[in-house]
Write a protein that holds these residues in place. Structure first.
Motif, PDB file in Angstrom:
ATOM      1  N   GLU A   4       0.590  -1.160   0.196  1.00  0.00           N
ATOM      2  CA  GLU A   4       0.100  -0.145  -0.200  1.00  0.00           C
ATOM      3  C   GLU A   4       0.654   1.050  -0.255  1.00  0.00           C
ATOM      4  OE1 GLU A   4      -4.012  -1.705   2.680  1.00  0.00           O
ATOM      5  OE2 GLU A   4      -1.888  -0.832   3.552  1.00  0.00           O
ATOM      6  N   HIS A   5       2.197   0.738   0.766  1.00  0.00           N
ATOM      7  CA  HIS A   5       2.683   2.433   0.476  1.00  0.00           C
ATOM      8  C   HIS A   5       3.771   2.309  -0.311  1.00  0.00           C
ATOM      9  CE1 HIS A   5       6.482   4.772   2.047  1.00  0.00           C
ATOM     10  NE2 HIS A   5       5.804   4.773   3.265  1.00  0.00           N
ATOM     11  N   ILE A   6       4.167   1.459  -1.685  1.00  0.00           N
ATOM     12  CA  ILE A   6       4.442   1.547  -2.723  1.00  0.00           C
ATOM     13  C   ILE A   6       3.313   2.279  -3.692  1.00  0.00           C
ATOM     14  CG2 ILE A   6       5.723   0.243  -4.719  1.00  0.00           C
ATOM     15  CD1 ILE A   6       6.810  -1.788  -2.904  1.00  0.00           C
ATOM     16  N   ALA A   7       2.222   2.023  -3.667  1.00  0.00           N
ATOM     17  CA  ALA A   7       1.432   2.096  -4.489  1.00  0.00           C
ATOM     18  C   ALA A   7       0.906   3.532  -4.068  1.00  0.00           C
ATOM     19  CB  ALA A   7       0.322   1.338  -4.125  1.00  0.00           C
ATOM     20  N   ASN A   8       1.265   3.961  -3.092  1.00  0.00           N
ATOM     21  CA  ASN A   8       0.132   5.130  -2.405  1.00  0.00           C
ATOM     22  C   ASN A   8       1.889   6.605  -2.914  1.00  0.00           C
ATOM     23  OD1 ASN A   8      -1.145   7.707  -1.226  1.00  0.00           O
ATOM     24  ND2 ASN A   8       0.801   8.022   0.111  1.00  0.00           N
ATOM     25  N   ASP A   9       3.010   5.794  -2.374  1.00  0.00           N
ATOM     26  CA  ASP A   9       4.343   6.315  -3.953  1.00  0.00           C
ATOM     27  C   ASP A   9       4.096   6.865  -4.676  1.00  0.00           C
ATOM     28  OD1 ASP A   9       7.328   7.325  -3.976  1.00  0.00           O
ATOM     29  OD2 ASP A   9       7.506   6.871  -1.770  1.00  0.00           O
ATOM     30  N   LEU A  10       3.558   5.997  -5.785  1.00  0.00           N
ATOM     31  CA  LEU A  10       3.781   6.035  -7.141  1.00  0.00           C
ATOM     32  C   LEU A  10       2.587   6.804  -7.669  1.00  0.00           C
ATOM     33  CD1 LEU A  10       4.663   2.539  -7.900  1.00  0.00           C
ATOM     34  CD2 LEU A  10       5.793   4.688  -8.088  1.00  0.00           C
ATOM     35  N   GLY A  11       1.590   6.710  -6.721  1.00  0.00           N
ATOM     36  CA  GLY A  11       0.476   7.720  -7.132  1.00  0.00           C
ATOM     37  C   GLY A  11      -0.941   6.864  -7.850  1.00  0.00           C
ATOM     38  N   GLU A  12      -0.917   5.332  -7.882  1.00  0.00           N
ATOM     39  CA  GLU A  12      -1.391   4.336  -8.450  1.00  0.00           C
ATOM     40  C   GLU A  12      -2.601   3.922  -7.462  1.00  0.00           C
ATOM     41  OE1 GLU A  12      -1.288   3.849 -11.335  1.00  0.00           O
ATOM     42  OE2 GLU A  12      -0.110   5.376 -12.257  1.00  0.00           O
ATOM     43  N   SER A  13      -3.322   3.191  -8.125  1.00  0.00           N
ATOM     44  CA  SER A  13      -4.502   2.788  -7.171  1.00  0.00           C
ATOM     45  C   SER A  13      -4.133   1.240  -6.888  1.00  0.00           C
ATOM     46  CB  SER A  13      -5.894   2.811  -7.988  1.00  0.00           C
ATOM     47  OG  SER A  13      -6.305   1.725  -7.046  1.00  0.00           O
ATOM     48  N   MET A  14      -4.991   0.849  -5.626  1.00  0.00           N
ATOM     49  CA  MET A  14      -4.149  -0.712  -5.709  1.00  0.00           C
ATOM     50  C   MET A  14      -5.211  -1.683  -6.663  1.00  0.00           C
ATOM     51  SD  MET A  14      -2.410  -1.271  -2.455  1.00  0.00           S
ATOM     52  CE  MET A  14      -2.306  -2.939  -1.907  1.00  0.00           C
ATOM     53  N   THR A  15      -6.371  -1.500  -7.084  1.00  0.00           N
ATOM     54  CA  THR A  15      -6.477  -2.495  -7.587  1.00  0.00           C
ATOM     55  C   THR A  15      -6.153  -2.240  -9.085  1.00  0.00           C
ATOM     56  OG1 THR A  15      -7.510  -0.239  -9.646  1.00  0.00           O
ATOM     57  CG2 THR A  15      -9.218  -0.922  -7.904  1.00  0.00           C
ATOM     58  N   LYS A  16      -4.979  -1.593  -9.226  1.00  0.00           N
ATOM     59  CA  LYS A  16      -3.530  -2.132  -9.931  1.00  0.00           C
ATOM     60  C   LYS A  16      -2.985  -2.758  -9.303  1.00  0.00           C
ATOM     61  CE  LYS A  16      -2.051   1.746 -13.083  1.00  0.00           C
ATOM     62  NZ  LYS A  16      -2.204   2.323 -14.090  1.00  0.00           N
ATOM     63  N   PHE A  17      -2.674  -3.279  -8.494  1.00  0.00           N
ATOM     64  CA  PHE A  17      -1.651  -3.998  -7.932  1.00  0.00           C
ATOM     65  C   PHE A  17      -2.373  -5.999  -7.693  1.00  0.00           C
ATOM     66  CE2 PHE A  17       0.098  -0.302  -6.729  1.00  0.00           C
ATOM     67  CZ  PHE A  17       1.191  -0.411  -7.317  1.00  0.00           C
ATOM     68  N   SER A  18      -1.819  -7.002  -8.408  1.00  0.00           N
ATOM     69  CA  SER A  18      -1.848  -7.902  -7.831  1.00  0.00           C
ATOM     70  C   SER A  18      -1.536  -7.860  -6.252  1.00  0.00           C
ATOM     71  CB  SER A  18      -1.687  -8.773  -9.005  1.00  0.00           C
ATOM     72  OG  SER A  18      -1.673 -10.900  -8.519  1.00  0.00           O
ATOM     73  N   THR A  19      -2.234  -9.044  -5.798  1.00  0.00           N
ATOM     74  CA  THR A  19      -1.737  -9.695  -4.362  1.00  0.00           C
ATOM     75  C   THR A  19      -2.486 -10.466  -3.574  1.00  0.00           C
ATOM     76  OG1 THR A  19      -3.851  -7.961  -3.087  1.00  0.00           O
ATOM     77  CG2 THR A  19      -1.745  -7.021  -3.709  1.00  0.00           C
ATOM     78  N   ASN A  20      -1.645 -11.288  -3.067  1.00  0.00           N
ATOM     79  CA  ASN A  20      -1.754 -12.422  -2.376  1.00  0.00           C
ATOM     80  C   ASN A  20      -1.776 -12.558  -0.846  1.00  0.00           C
ATOM     81  OD1 ASN A  20       0.610 -13.906  -2.574  1.00  0.00           O
ATOM     82  ND2 ASN A  20       0.743 -13.436  -4.706  1.00  0.00           N
ATOM     83  N   VAL A  21      -1.401 -11.499  -0.543  1.00  0.00           N
ATOM     84  CA  VAL A  21      -0.433 -11.968   0.842  1.00  0.00           C
ATOM     85  C   VAL A  21      -1.645 -11.791   1.840  1.00  0.00           C
ATOM     86  CG1 VAL A  21       0.236  -8.958   1.253  1.00  0.00           C
ATOM     87  CG2 VAL A  21       1.497 -11.103   2.142  1.00  0.00           C
TER      88      VAL A  21
END
Length: 322
Positions: free
Chosen positions: A258-275
């Protein structure tokens, strides 16, 4: 051939699911603390005697079952892991034996949580050489066997699992760009150290240490280096983060992603997560994420950025276009 493509993907996780409340029974922690700090709810733990080569073999068998490629058609098997069955033979050699891939040669890559990116890069180069056509890249980890279950700051993060892709020669090529880095730092994260002798004695016997990390230092290191690395990497190829359809980062913990997504200015909907359900599966996390994304959406024509970062310190990105 001018490149390689991913013919199929698969993943495998052990059947035993360990919840935060399960851990709270043996460690001084709680579900509330773990979720607040990591976002992790459950993880799969190998409690049935499955070792790393077993998980890797299951993932490989699953990926082959989706294609017409037979084990004897495989030229190369790369396993990325920092929780191998042992130092020798390689985990990849054990997978080759299990698959009866008699025409393949096999070896391990140890770059911790960046492993899948490094493995894909390596297999892509071998295929581009023209000497090899089909390669299995498998990332597999049994992190649980390396944990000190008295160390609540590390143990709560990790789970076990494996992901695999079958790569084959292709004119277009799926790998459009890549960049990898290594910073020698053995203090922030380490696992499986074997001390050298200090005297000659019949009592000498190899002993390894458990996984250990300095969690705050890891978080600070990653959040400082990785977002800038992604921006600079994309900029070198005249791209920005908005040009990427999907990001698949190392599944360290949800708060870090979430921190990386926020820093990049991108929505978490673009991030594939399984953690959240798998925990941190080290090098397997990106491989699992790629398989889940591959099976949930059409990736045709999409740009997908894989970014690994882990102990070593290793980090790197690979841009795929399907």
């Amino acid at each position: 051939m001018s490149g390689s493509k991913i013919l199929a993907s698969a993943h495998y996780v052990p059947r035993d699911i360990v919840t935060n409340n399960d851990l709270a029974k043996i460690i001084d922690t709680s579900d509330e603390w773990i979720q607040a700090h990591t976002g992790i709810k459950t993880r799969h733990i190998s409690l049935q005697g499955e070792n790393t080569s077993d998980l890797a073999t299951r993932a490989a068998e699953s990926v082959l079952s989706q294609t017409d490629i037979k084990p004897e058609d495989i030229d190369l098997i790369i396993v990325t892991t920092f929780t191998p069955d042992g130092l020798a033979p390689s985990t990849a050699a054990l997978v080759q034996r299990n698959l009866h891939a008699e025409n393949a040669w096999a070896y391990d890559i140890v770059t911790a949580c960046s492993g899948f990116v490094f493995g894909l890069s390596t297999a892509d180069k071998f295929i581009k050489s023209g000497q090899y056509k089909n390669a299995l890249v498998i990332s597999a980890e049994v992190n649980s066997k390396m944990m000190d279950f008295k160390d609540r700051t590390s143990t709560v993060f990790f789970g076990d699992g494996a992901g695999a892709v079958l790569m084959t020669a292709d004119d277009a090529g799926i790998v459009k760009a890549e960049k990898m880095h290594t910073i020698g730092n053995a203090d922030v994260v380490h696992s499986g150290r074997i001390a050298p002798l200090t005297s000659l004695s019949v009592d000498n016997y190899p002993k390894i240490d458990a996984f250990s990390q300095q969690g705050r230092n890891v978080f600070d290191e990653v959040t400082t280096i990785v977002p800038n690395h992604i921006r600079n990497f994309l900029s070198e190829h005249n791209l920005s983060t908005s040009d990427i359809d999907y990001f698949i980062p190392h599944q360290a913990n949800l708060r870090l992603i979430e921190h990386i997504a926020n820093d990049l200015g991108e929505s978490m909907t673009k991030f594939s997560t399984n953690v959240v359900t798998n925990g941190n599966t080290s090098s397997a996390g990106i491989a699992i994420g790629l398989d889940e994304l591959n099976k949930s959406v059409s990736l045709k024509g999409k740009r997908v950025l894989l970014t690994g970062f882990g102990a070593g310190f290793t980090y790197g990105s690979m841009l795929l276009q399907f």
